[in-house]
Design a protein around this motif. Structure first.
Motif, PDB file in Angstrom:
ATOM      1  N   LYS A  62      -9.465   9.877  -7.922  1.00 33.84           N
ATOM      2  CA  LYS A  62      -9.923   8.671  -8.632  1.00 33.84           C
ATOM      3  C   LYS A  62     -10.734   9.019  -9.873  1.00 33.84           C
ATOM      4  N   ALA A  84     -12.741  -3.168  -6.014  1.00 36.49           N
ATOM      5  CA  ALA A  84     -12.475  -3.270  -4.581  1.00 36.49           C
ATOM      6  C   ALA A  84     -12.079  -1.871  -4.151  1.00 36.49           C
ATOM      7  N   SER A  85     -12.386  -1.498  -2.904  1.00 35.98           N
ATOM      8  CA  SER A  85     -12.052  -0.122  -2.550  1.00 35.98           C
ATOM      9  C   SER A  85     -11.967   0.125  -1.059  1.00 35.98           C
ATOM     10  N   GLY A  87     -12.701   3.044  -0.308  1.00 31.74           N
ATOM     11  CA  GLY A  87     -13.756   4.063  -0.236  1.00 31.74           C
ATOM     12  C   GLY A  87     -13.828   5.008  -1.420  1.00 31.74           C
ATOM     13  N   ASN A  88     -12.710   5.598  -1.789  1.00 34.61           N
ATOM     14  CA  ASN A  88     -12.763   6.602  -2.850  1.00 34.61           C
ATOM     15  C   ASN A  88     -13.007   6.008  -4.231  1.00 34.61           C
ATOM     16  N   THR A  89     -12.377   4.889  -4.520  1.00 38.28           N
ATOM     17  CA  THR A  89     -12.611   4.255  -5.820  1.00 38.28           C
ATOM     18  C   THR A  89     -14.078   3.871  -5.957  1.00 38.28           C
ATOM     19  N   PHE A 135      -8.685  -4.750   2.298  1.00 35.98           N
ATOM     20  CA  PHE A 135      -8.708  -4.324   0.894  1.00 35.98           C
ATOM     21  C   PHE A 135      -8.039  -5.336  -0.023  1.00 35.98           C
ATOM     22  N   PRO A 186       0.892  10.309  -1.575  1.00 37.82           N
ATOM     23  CA  PRO A 186       0.633   9.118  -0.754  1.00 37.82           C
ATOM     24  C   PRO A 186       0.729   7.863  -1.619  1.00 37.82           C
ATOM     25  N   VAL A 187       1.079   6.757  -1.002  1.00 37.65           N
ATOM     26  CA  VAL A 187       1.116   5.478  -1.722  1.00 37.65           C
ATOM     27  C   VAL A 187       0.264   4.455  -0.971  1.00 37.65           C
ATOM     28  N   ALA A 190      -0.569   1.945  -4.975  1.00 34.98           N
ATOM     29  CA  ALA A 190       0.550   2.418  -5.808  1.00 34.98           C
ATOM     30  C   ALA A 190       0.188   2.696  -7.269  1.00 34.98           C
ATOM     31  N   ASN A 192      -1.363   5.544  -8.239  1.00 35.29           N
ATOM     32  CA  ASN A 192      -1.214   6.967  -8.549  1.00 35.29           C
ATOM     33  C   ASN A 192       0.239   7.366  -8.776  1.00 35.29           C
ATOM     34  N   ALA A 241      -7.749   5.163   3.714  1.00 34.17           N
ATOM     35  CA  ALA A 241      -7.657   5.098   2.244  1.00 34.17           C
ATOM     36  C   ALA A 241      -6.434   4.305   1.796  1.00 34.17           C
ATOM     37  N   ILE A 244      -3.424  -0.666   3.121  1.00 29.67           N
ATOM     38  CA  ILE A 244      -3.204  -1.685   2.090  1.00 29.67           C
ATOM     39  C   ILE A 244      -1.895  -2.413   2.379  1.00 29.67           C
ATOM     40  N   GLU A 288      -8.414  14.576   3.605  1.00 29.56           N
ATOM     41  CA  GLU A 288      -8.574  13.396   4.447  1.00 29.56           C
ATOM     42  C   GLU A 288      -7.178  12.941   4.916  1.00 29.56           C
ATOM     43  N   ALA A 290      -5.222  10.342   4.673  1.00 35.10           N
ATOM     44  CA  ALA A 290      -4.274   9.748   3.719  1.00 35.10           C
ATOM     45  C   ALA A 290      -3.562  10.823   2.904  1.00 35.10           C
TER      46      ALA A 290
END
Ligand code: F0G
Length: 359
Positions: A62, A84-85, A87-89, A135, A186-187, A190, A192, A241, A244, A288, A290
């Motif tokens: 992120k 919104a997150s 966690g990582n964002t 989320f 990972p998605v 979406a 990334n 993570a 969603i 992690e 995810a």
């Protein structure tokens, strides 16, 4: 003096929508290692590399997008940002807002936030609100707040985030001197997969690579709206993570898949945790859950006979293992691994370790 990596904006200045008027807010993100993974290469009969995004300043990919989002927000005079997150964002937004001298507000879903990530948002003095909803609900609220109140949205629906994150594709090309044949990641929301694909496309347009990699994305089975073809109201997975149900960049993910001749599939929590263990115990990289889905996805496709022999494959692993370490200690069955208790007697310890005496 030794040369130091200058963060993705300075390193890729000409390829990002920035100018000399953009204040550069950086914590030195990017420049993450592309690590050969011989244990995975042997398993699938290809040349496998791991792009270890856990090595970014807040421990996830992120930060690449956040340096851009916060820098551009500052250029536009922002006094506060919101996201919104899962966690990582939020960890990243909190850290970069701090570096910029502004406040971050973060909306996190009720429960299911890994402890490491929540600690980061607290440590960086974010305004944290836990919302009664998942989320997807948090993102809807954050979007509406940014439309109606003076606060900048720094989720990946903000195009500046995608711009920053595309630099990871540039780094892969810089190291390999070509694009991989397959890029696995990972998605969740979406963003990334959208960003990597944009990066590869731009590199192709610039004549740096001759062909695009096939983009392979993976969702957790309990949170796989793109695979199922419809939004999911109550997504669930150990990979919090990517918990969603209605990804914001859904259409862009489909485009990346289809234009690149790629694939988006679903993986069970059991297989995610199995891959988590393979990556930590056979390769030496701690991520992690995810992130482990990249490995699980590759192994899944290999079992189906769909990994081309000898191909060059890059797996993006998105977040550090220390974010959510509990899965190393106990798996899905909840049985905890604890160290064997011993006295400090050298011979007893040698015996427990199975060491023969030197005689
Ligand atoms: N891996 C990790 C570790 C993530 O934190 C995320 C997304 C993803 C993969 C998926 O990336 O959303 O671009 O498809 N985390 C977001 C967050 C949702 O709030 O931290 P994506």
């Amino acid at each position: 003096m030794a040369k130091q990596w200058r963060g993705v904006i300075r390193e890729y200045f000409d390829r990002l929508p920035v100018s000399e008027h953009t204040p550069i807010i950086t914590l030195g993100e990017g420049g993450t290692p592309l690590i050969p993974a011989p244990a995975l290469s042997r398993r699938v009969g290809a040349e496998v590399y791991v792009k270890y995004e856990g090595m970014n300043p807040t421990g996830s990919f992120k930060d690449r997008g956040m340096t851009m989002a916060i820098s551009k927000a500052m250029e536009r005079g922002a006094k506060a940002v919101i996201c919104a997150s899962t966690g990582n964002t939020s960890a990243s937004a909190a850290a970069y807002a701090t570096a910029a001298g502004i406040r971050a507000a973060v909306l996190v879903p009720d429960g299911k936030i890994a402890m490491g990530k929540l600690s980061q948002a607290v440590a960086h003095n974010a305004h944290i609100l836990q919302i009664d909803g998942n989320f997807d609900v948090c993102l809807t609220v954050a979007r509406q707040l940014s439309e109606r109140y003076p606060v900048h949205l720094v989720n990946s629906v903000n195009p500046d985030r995608i711009e920053g994150q595309k630099t990871a594709a540039f780094e892969v090309i810089d190291v390999l001197d070509r694009a991989p044949d397959i890029h696995v990641l990972p998605v969740g929301n979406a963003g990334n997969i959208t960003a990597y694909f944009k990066g590869y496309r731009e590199a192709q347009e610039a004549g740096e690579i001759s062909k695009l990699p096939m983009m392979w994305g993976f969702q957790a089975e309990g949170a796989s709206p793109i695979v199922l073809g419809h939004a999911i109201e109550n997504p669930d997975t150990v990979a919090t993570a990517i918990r969603i149900g209605n990804p914001a960049s859904w259409a862009q993910a489909i485009e990346a898949r289809d234009v690149s001749g790629g694939y988006i599939g679903a993986i069970s929590d059991e297989k995610i945790l199995e891959a988590h263990r393979i990556l930590s115990a056979e390769v030496g990289i701690f991520v992690e859950p995810a992130s482990a889905i990249s490995v699980a996805g590759l192994l899944n496709r290999h079992e189906a006979g769909l990994v081309p022999g000898g191909s060059t494959i890059v797996l993006t692993v998105t977040g550090h293992g220390l974010k959510d370490p509990q899965w190393a200690l106990h798996g899905l069955d909840g049985v905890e691994t604890t160290p064997t208790q011993m006295s400090s007697d050298v011979d007893e310890i040698a015996d427990a370790l199975g060491l023969a005496s030197r005689a």
